[in-house]
Design a protein around this motif. Structure first.
Motif, short mmCIF file in Angstrom:
data_model
loop_
_atom_site.label_atom_id
_atom_site.label_comp_id
_atom_site.label_asym_id
_atom_site.label_seq_id
_atom_site.Cartn_x
_atom_site.Cartn_y
_atom_site.Cartn_z
N UNK A 202 0.87 -1.19 0.12
CA UNK A 202 -0.01 -0.05 0.10
C UNK A 202 0.92 1.15 -0.01
N UNK A 203 0.55 2.21 -0.81
CA UNK A 203 1.40 3.37 -0.86
C UNK A 203 0.50 4.69 -0.80
N UNK A 204 0.77 5.40 0.29
CA UNK A 204 -0.01 6.64 0.30
C UNK A 204 0.64 7.75 -0.36
N UNK A 205 0.22 8.22 -1.55
CA UNK A 205 0.94 8.97 -2.52
C UNK A 205 1.01 10.38 -1.78
N UNK A 206 0.09 10.72 -0.93
CA UNK A 206 0.14 12.21 -0.65
C UNK A 206 0.78 12.00 0.80
N UNK A 207 1.27 10.97 1.51
CA UNK A 207 1.95 10.77 2.73
C UNK A 207 1.09 11.16 4.06
N UNK A 228 -10.40 15.83 -0.25
CA UNK A 228 -10.08 14.91 -1.46
C UNK A 228 -9.78 15.58 -2.70
N UNK A 229 -10.29 16.56 -3.05
CA UNK A 229 -10.09 17.74 -4.33
C UNK A 229 -8.63 17.89 -3.98
N UNK A 230 -8.17 18.29 -3.12
CA UNK A 230 -6.91 18.96 -2.87
C UNK A 230 -5.95 17.76 -3.38
N UNK A 231 -6.12 16.67 -2.47
CA UNK A 231 -5.21 15.44 -2.74
C UNK A 231 -5.12 15.12 -4.20
N UNK A 232 -6.25 14.92 -4.85
CA UNK A 232 -6.44 14.49 -6.47
C UNK A 232 -5.55 15.59 -7.11
N UNK A 233 -5.81 17.00 -6.88
CA UNK A 233 -5.12 17.67 -7.93
C UNK A 233 -3.73 18.11 -7.53
N UNK A 260 -14.03 12.54 -6.84
CA UNK A 260 -13.61 11.82 -7.49
C UNK A 260 -14.43 11.90 -9.09
N UNK A 261 -15.44 12.12 -8.94
CA UNK A 261 -16.25 12.52 -10.21
C UNK A 261 -15.89 13.97 -10.78
N UNK A 262 -15.49 14.99 -10.13
CA UNK A 262 -15.07 16.01 -10.53
C UNK A 262 -13.79 16.21 -10.97
N UNK A 263 -13.09 14.97 -10.77
CA UNK A 263 -11.73 14.89 -11.26
C UNK A 263 -11.62 14.00 -12.54
#
Length: 366
Positions: A202-207, A228-233, A260-263
């Protein structure tokens, strides 16, 4: 002679009046109708009506208590801490014989709960532990760490982690920092998943794995969506795909899904596994459609029943049913508790757990 007869008649009438009073056992009428025959007044303080589960909790509690003959003062504070303090103060001054409290922020209730104790009013914590007070008598809840463990094990099984599958990109959300349940739940999640983070499966990309970073004030859908929006962007805009989102509550899951849908993510097309809790109707529909992978079913009928029995035992001099005396230290005392069992629900068992049990009708999920 006539005077003596008159006095005798008056004395006889007085005697009849006195005897009539004795026939009423000398009891005063119950104040404002609160104390019925065999019943007393119960104050039930719930946090908000913005979540379906709290509406059901309050409804179940009120119905069960009234069936036993109690008068129930059910109040919702709409996540306003001071409103809940005022409601509890009014319950105390209004003659409540017992308080059932699902706190918004239990630290803010310390003083008002002390008032309850000074008035010999027992307090039962409902699903959220009342912290930093010796005024709480008992705690009725679900196994909150068990909820987190169940979420972690669901991910472990569905993603084949025991078999060595991965790596998968994962992001974590936790509950409100002022709710002790959130800490227990989060501990359960990481108890299961941390070894896989350490191995790199498992890798938490945002840390972002620390509770202070991933917590969601008031379990807010809007706060979760923005994060979630901030993490995705910030971490997934270069083509990386998000595989798993750990959500501790259905409301947070809705915010995650909206982000997620917004992204540009689409259900059925590399859509991540999303967890949840409370088996809300919308979440259950989302499970059927694939937008949410699972939820934790906490049958509010069972929890309300256990809490009502606690109230009845406390007010009638009985001993409440307790199955845990070592887990819930609120920093002032170890609170005797009854822990109900949470049940993971996904597409495979939603019929059995939610429909066959009568919690929802099949038409509710269509």
């Amino acid at each position: 002679m006539k005077c003596k007869k008159l006095v005798a008649v008056l004395l006889s009438c007085l005697f009849l009046v006195v005897m009539a009073g004795c026939g009423n056992s000398g009891e005063k009428p119950a104040a404002d109708g609160a104390k019925k025959a065999g019943g007393k007044k119960i104050g039930v303080a719930m946090p908000t009506q913005s979540s379906q589960r709290w509406i059901q909790d309050g409804k179940n509690m009120k119905e069960k208590l009234e069936k036993l003959g109690y008068t129930v003062d059910l109040q919702y504070a709409e996540d306003d801490v001071q409103a809940q303090v005022s409601q509890l103060e009014n319950m105390i001054t209004g003659g409540a014989n017992c308080l059932v409290v699902a706190a918004i922020d239990s630290n803010a209730l310390v003083n008002v709960l002390a008032q309850a104790k000074s008035n010999n009013i027992p307090v039962i914590a409902y699903d959220r532990l009342l912290m930093d007070t010796d005024s709480v008598s008992y705690y009725a809840t679900f196994d909150n760490k068990g909820v987190g463990v169940a979420i972690g094990k669901y991910i472990e099984t569905k993603m084949g982690l025991k078999e060595g599958k991965g790596p998968y990109n994962i992001e974590f959300f936790a509950g409100s920092p002022d709710d002790n349940n959130a800490h227990f739940l989060n501990a359960g999640v990481f108890e299961v998943l941390k070894p896989y983070l350490d191995k790199g499966q498992l890798v938490c990309v945002s840390g972002q794995t620390k509770f202070d970073t991933i917590c969601t004030l008031r379990w807010s859908q809007e706060v979760a969506q923005k994060r979630m929006e901030d993490i995705l962007s910030g971490y997934y805009s270069t083509g990386k795909n998000l595989d798993i989102v750990v959500s501790p509550f259905d409301g947070i899951s809705y915010g995650v899904a909206a982000a997620l849908e917004g992204a540009g993510y689409k259900v059925g097309q590399k859509w991540p596994l999303i967890t949840g809790q409370d088996a809300e109707l919308m979440a259950s529909k989302n499970i059927m459609s694939g937008k949410q992978s699972m939820t934790i079913f906490k049958d509010t009928r069972v929890l309300a029943d256990k809490c009502v029995k606690m109230v009845q035992a406390v007010l009638e001099g009985g001993q409440p049913e307790i199955n845990d005396t070592t887990s819930y230290n609120n920093k002032k005392k170890m609170v005797p508790s009854y822990l109900c069992t949470p049940v993971p629900v996904d597409k495979e068992n939603i019929q059995k757990e939610l429909i066959d049990s009568g919690y929802y009708k099949k038409t509710d999920l269509q």
